[in-house]
Motif scaffolding. Sequence first.
Motif, PDB file in Angstrom:
ATOM      1  N   ARG A   1      32.586  36.824  41.696  1.00  0.00           N
ATOM      2  CA  ARG A   1      32.046  38.178  41.490  1.00  0.00           C
ATOM      3  C   ARG A   1      32.512  38.770  40.159  1.00  0.00           C
ATOM      4  N   SER A   2      33.762  38.487  39.767  1.00  0.00           N
ATOM      5  CA  SER A   2      34.262  39.023  38.497  1.00  0.00           C
ATOM      6  C   SER A   2      33.496  38.437  37.315  1.00  0.00           C
TER       7      SER A   2
ATOM      8  N   SER B   1      33.442  43.707  51.315  1.00  0.00           N
ATOM      9  CA  SER B   1      34.208  43.106  50.216  1.00  0.00           C
ATOM     10  C   SER B   1      33.374  43.174  48.950  1.00  0.00           C
TER      11      SER B   1
ATOM     12  N   LYS C   1      36.247  36.536  44.792  1.00  0.00           N
ATOM     13  CA  LYS C   1      36.595  37.556  43.789  1.00  0.00           C
ATOM     14  C   LYS C   1      36.363  37.042  42.373  1.00  0.00           C
TER      15      LYS C   1
ATOM     16  N   THR D   1      40.533  37.042  38.599  1.00  0.00           N
ATOM     17  CA  THR D   1      39.477  37.588  37.755  1.00  0.00           C
ATOM     18  C   THR D   1      38.836  36.533  36.873  1.00  0.00           C
TER      19      THR D   1
ATOM     20  N   LYS E   1      39.936  34.468  47.100  1.00  0.00           N
ATOM     21  CA  LYS E   1      40.087  34.527  45.641  1.00  0.00           C
ATOM     22  C   LYS E   1      38.864  33.925  44.954  1.00  0.00           C
TER      23      LYS E   1
END
Length: 119
Positions: free
Chosen positions: A97-98, A118, A94, A58, A91
């Motif tokens: 995007r976080s 995704s 992710k 994150t 990762k």
Amino acid sequence: MEMLNLRFIALAAVAVFGILFTSELDVVLGQAACQGDMQGLITQCEPYVMKGSLLPPTGSEGCCAAIKTLDIPCACQHVTKVVETVVDMGKVVKVVRSCGIPVPEGMKCGSYTVPPGSR
């Protein structure tokens, strides 16, 4: 001894990730450097994207700040197989995007293709 090997691998990964975006590499490749806070990217994001890391992908405030300065398509063009041996590209997506930066399905980053569905 095993902890020493793990530290060496982590140090090597950080070094490879840093070298990936240096002007020296660009001279070798004959390409312009990608724009962004590469030092911040390495120091702030490395714990979230390394293979085997137990941290959730994150990011952090510092990591997101560094990512927001980065030319993502340019950086993706410079991801090598060596980087992919230590950095989990799923990762990476992710974390990006976080931080509120869209990564389109089908985008290639190194040999990794962002899969459909995704988010």
